[in-house]
Design a protein around this motif. Structure first.
Motif, PDB file in Angstrom:
ATOM      1  N   GLU A  11     -66.516 -12.158  -9.559  1.00 50.18           N
ATOM      2  CA  GLU A  11     -67.698 -11.313  -9.350  1.00 50.18           C
ATOM      3  C   GLU A  11     -68.417 -11.669  -8.055  1.00 50.18           C
ATOM      4  N   TRP A  14     -66.402 -10.013  -5.372  1.00 50.32           N
ATOM      5  CA  TRP A  14     -66.529  -8.562  -5.516  1.00 50.32           C
ATOM      6  C   TRP A  14     -67.880  -8.071  -5.011  1.00 50.32           C
ATOM      7  N   SER A  15     -68.936  -8.835  -5.261  1.00 51.54           N
ATOM      8  CA  SER A  15     -70.283  -8.369  -4.918  1.00 51.54           C
ATOM      9  C   SER A  15     -70.707  -8.691  -3.489  1.00 51.54           C
ATOM     10  N   VAL A  21     -63.063  -5.524  -0.064  1.00 54.83           N
ATOM     11  CA  VAL A  21     -62.378  -6.148  -1.192  1.00 54.83           C
ATOM     12  C   VAL A  21     -61.396  -5.119  -1.742  1.00 54.83           C
ATOM     13  N   PHE A  23     -59.001  -4.505  -4.806  1.00 54.40           N
ATOM     14  CA  PHE A  23     -58.768  -4.978  -6.166  1.00 54.40           C
ATOM     15  C   PHE A  23     -57.570  -4.232  -6.732  1.00 54.40           C
ATOM     16  N   ARG A  34     -63.744  -1.865  -2.265  1.00 57.96           N
ATOM     17  CA  ARG A  34     -65.177  -1.976  -1.993  1.00 57.96           C
ATOM     18  C   ARG A  34     -65.335  -2.298  -0.514  1.00 57.96           C
ATOM     19  N   HIS A  59     -67.911   1.215 -10.890  1.00 59.65           N
ATOM     20  CA  HIS A  59     -67.535  -0.010 -10.191  1.00 59.65           C
ATOM     21  C   HIS A  59     -68.144  -0.103  -8.785  1.00 59.65           C
ATOM     22  N   VAL A 143     -58.162 -14.436  -6.348  1.00 61.40           N
ATOM     23  CA  VAL A 143     -58.731 -13.824  -5.144  1.00 61.40           C
ATOM     24  C   VAL A 143     -58.284 -14.646  -3.945  1.00 61.40           C
TER      25      VAL A 143
END
Length: 152
Positions: A11, A14-15, A21, A23, A34, A59, A143
């Protein structure tokens, strides 16, 4: 001191908003991409392809076909020189029946003694020969940061 779980770690990547990113979810689900905000993200991500990226509001990311995986990474390199990739992997364990049936204490295989002298360890081992057997672990997400060669 708090320890982050693997989910919290994912996370965190991802954030972040500095780098793209990508995925790669389990097939057949589309990729989630993202991107740092730019007014032309949809056109840029499409890059002249027939299919159009669609916005996944849940998402907060673009959905694109799985077939765009390599292309999306290369595209990210062209604008950002790096990107994070989140994808499934499986750990591979290597051992052998020679180790499982050993009677001495000396273990020289990659199990580091975990299966030594155990007879037949638990799990689904695929025995290639008396000196080589392999077992695949559970799938997990990992990741990694990919960069343009030579980028800092």
């Amino acid at each position: 001191m708090s320890v982050q779980s693997p989910i919290q770690d994912l996370e965190r990547f991802w954030s972040q908003t500095r780098l793209p990113v990508v995925f790669q979810r389990q097939r057949p689900a589309p990729l989630l991409v993202r991107l740092p905000y730019a007014a032309d993200n949809k056109v840029w991500l499409r890059d002249g392809q027939r299919n159009k990226p669609s916005w996944d509001k849940a998402h907060g990311a673009w959905e694109v076909p799985q077939a765009w995986f390599e292309r999306t990474i290369r595209l990210s390199f062209s604008r950002y020189r790096a990107c994070y990739v989140i994808q499934l992997y499986r750990e591979k364990e290597v051992c052998a029946s020679a180790c499982w049936n050993a009677t001495g204490a000396d273990c020289e295989c990659s199990c580091m003694g975990a299966n030594h002298g155990s007879g037949q360890p638990s799990g689904r081992w695929y025995e290639v020969s008396e000196t080589f057997a392999v077992m695949w672990g559970v799938q997990r997400y990992s990741v990694r940061l990919l960069k343009v060669p030579g980028a800092v």
